[in-house]
Design an enzyme around this catalytic site. Structure first.
Site, PDB file in Angstrom:
ATOM      1  N   LYS A  43       0.828  -1.212   0.000  1.00 42.87           N
ATOM      2  CA  LYS A  43       0.000   0.000   0.000  1.00 42.87           C
ATOM      3  C   LYS A  43       0.859   1.257   0.000  1.00 42.87           C
ATOM      4  O   LYS A  43       0.521   2.252  -0.643  1.00 42.87           O
ATOM      5  CB  LYS A  43      -0.933  -0.026   1.209  1.00 42.87           C
ATOM      6  CG  LYS A  43      -2.032  -1.066   1.071  1.00 42.87           C
ATOM      7  CD  LYS A  43      -2.683  -1.442   2.392  1.00 42.87           C
ATOM      8  CE  LYS A  43      -3.659  -2.596   2.175  1.00 42.87           C
ATOM      9  NZ  LYS A  43      -4.205  -3.153   3.433  1.00 42.87           N
TER      10      LYS A  43
ATOM     11  N   GLN B 287      -5.374  -1.922   9.408  1.00 47.17           N
ATOM     12  CA  GLN B 287      -4.952  -3.200   8.836  1.00 47.17           C
ATOM     13  C   GLN B 287      -5.476  -4.356   9.690  1.00 47.17           C
ATOM     14  O   GLN B 287      -5.210  -4.436  10.890  1.00 47.17           O
ATOM     15  CB  GLN B 287      -3.426  -3.254   8.741  1.00 47.17           C
ATOM     16  CG  GLN B 287      -2.897  -4.495   8.052  1.00 47.17           C
ATOM     17  CD  GLN B 287      -3.297  -4.581   6.590  1.00 47.17           C
ATOM     18  OE1 GLN B 287      -3.181  -3.620   5.854  1.00 47.17           O
ATOM     19  NE2 GLN B 287      -3.774  -5.739   6.176  1.00 47.17           N
TER      20      GLN B 287
ATOM     21  N   ASP C 246     -11.831   1.688   3.196  1.00 47.05           N
ATOM     22  CA  ASP C 246     -11.976   0.242   3.051  1.00 47.05           C
ATOM     23  C   ASP C 246     -13.436  -0.157   2.866  1.00 47.05           C
ATOM     24  O   ASP C 246     -13.734  -1.315   2.586  1.00 47.05           O
ATOM     25  CB  ASP C 246     -11.405  -0.463   4.288  1.00 47.05           C
ATOM     26  CG  ASP C 246     -10.339  -1.489   3.930  1.00 47.05           C
ATOM     27  OD1 ASP C 246     -10.066  -1.671   2.731  1.00 47.05           O
ATOM     28  OD2 ASP C 246      -9.780  -2.109   4.850  1.00 47.05           O
TER      29      ASP C 246
END
Length: 279
Positions: free
Chosen positions: A51, A95, A118
């Site tokens: 990322k 995460q 997300d």
């Protein structure tokens, strides 16, 4: 045709970078993505590294908050809340998975809906399921982009999704339905899984079992998208037995270099869109 998401993702990131360069030339700041990582799980560290690299290529400012594995819930939530208050941050990603002693839902709740790149917050999940615009979960969004890139006819197609997770299976099924596919969602309790899978024009596998899907599950000429990531003897492989299926499918994605890069490219798109919403 073997479709490498890594190649499609390069084009997406180049388009994003060009857009951002235009904003910067107009005197605007760059979009900003911040990631919170708890602990040192090797897979999570690898994903975060990917990322970071993608952000650099896309022209997005990136910052990692790497927290100790034994951090307590309050400190984690306070860290996320402080990032969320920063007006220059456009996207926040926690995460996952977290260490078992931490509450994932409570931590995610500290991210405002507008910065949920997300697409995991309750409101954004709801927007997906009632057909309103909003950030879509990155992996399903990436899969849909791959299908479009390959000019796969989705409307009217029989699509089978093997896996019903909140991250992939369920949102992907809804996105396919929104494009007028006829969708069947299968899982570990499905009867006649092999028979149902073999009826699919589009077969998407996200079940988390290495090489489970062989040619006996696949109709000749089907489009096969492998979302699975498994490790066998130090090597990555998918949920589809690639070598067994590749000459039967019309389109197939490999693991690695298949869906994974598209997930990260979709995260870059979601971050840019969150930034543009602010503008």
């Amino acid at each position: 045709m073997i479709v490498y998401g890594s190649e499609i993702a390069k084009d997406i990131k180049a388009e994003i970078a060009a857009k951002i360069d235009g904003y910067v030339k107009d005197g605007k700041r760059r979009p900003r993505l911040e990631v919170v990582l708890v602990g040192d799980d090797p897979a999570s560290l690898s994903y975060v590294k990917g990322k970071s690299k993608a952000s650099e290529v896309s022209g997005i400012d990136f910052k990692l908050h790497h927290l100790a594995a034994d951090i307590d819930q309050k400190t984690l939530e306070d860290t996320i809340a402080a990032i969320d208050r920063d007006a220059t941050v456009d996207g926040i990603l926690l995460q996952l998975p977290l260490p078992k002693h931490l509450n994932e839902k409570a931590a995610l709740a500290m991210i405002s809906d507008a910065k949920d790149v997300d697409g995991l917050k309750l409101l954004n999940k709801g927007k997906l399921f009632i057909g309103e615009s909003g950030p879509r979960p990155c992996t399903p969004k990436g899969v849909m982009a791959m299908l479009d890139h390959c000019q796969v006819t989705i409307e009217g197609a029989r699509a089978v999704v093997i896996g019903r997770s909140q991250l992939v299976g369920l949102p992907l099924a809804k996105m396919l339905l929104d494009r007028n596919a006829t969708v069947t969602v299968c899982h570990s309790k499905t009867r006649d899984l092999q028979k149902i899978a073999k009826e699919a024009d589009i077969l998407i596998v996200a079940i988390g079992r290495a090489k489970m899907i062989d040619r006996s599950f696949v109709k000749a000429g089907a489009v096969v998208i492998d979302v699975g990531v498994n490790r066998i003897d130090g090597h990555l492989c998918g949920d589809v037995d690639f070598e067994d299926v590749k000459d039967l499918a019309s389109i197939i994605t490999p693991v690695p270099k298949g869906v994974g890069p598209m997930t990260i490219a979709s995260l870059m798109q979601n971050t840019l869109e969150a930034y543009e919403e602010k503008l």
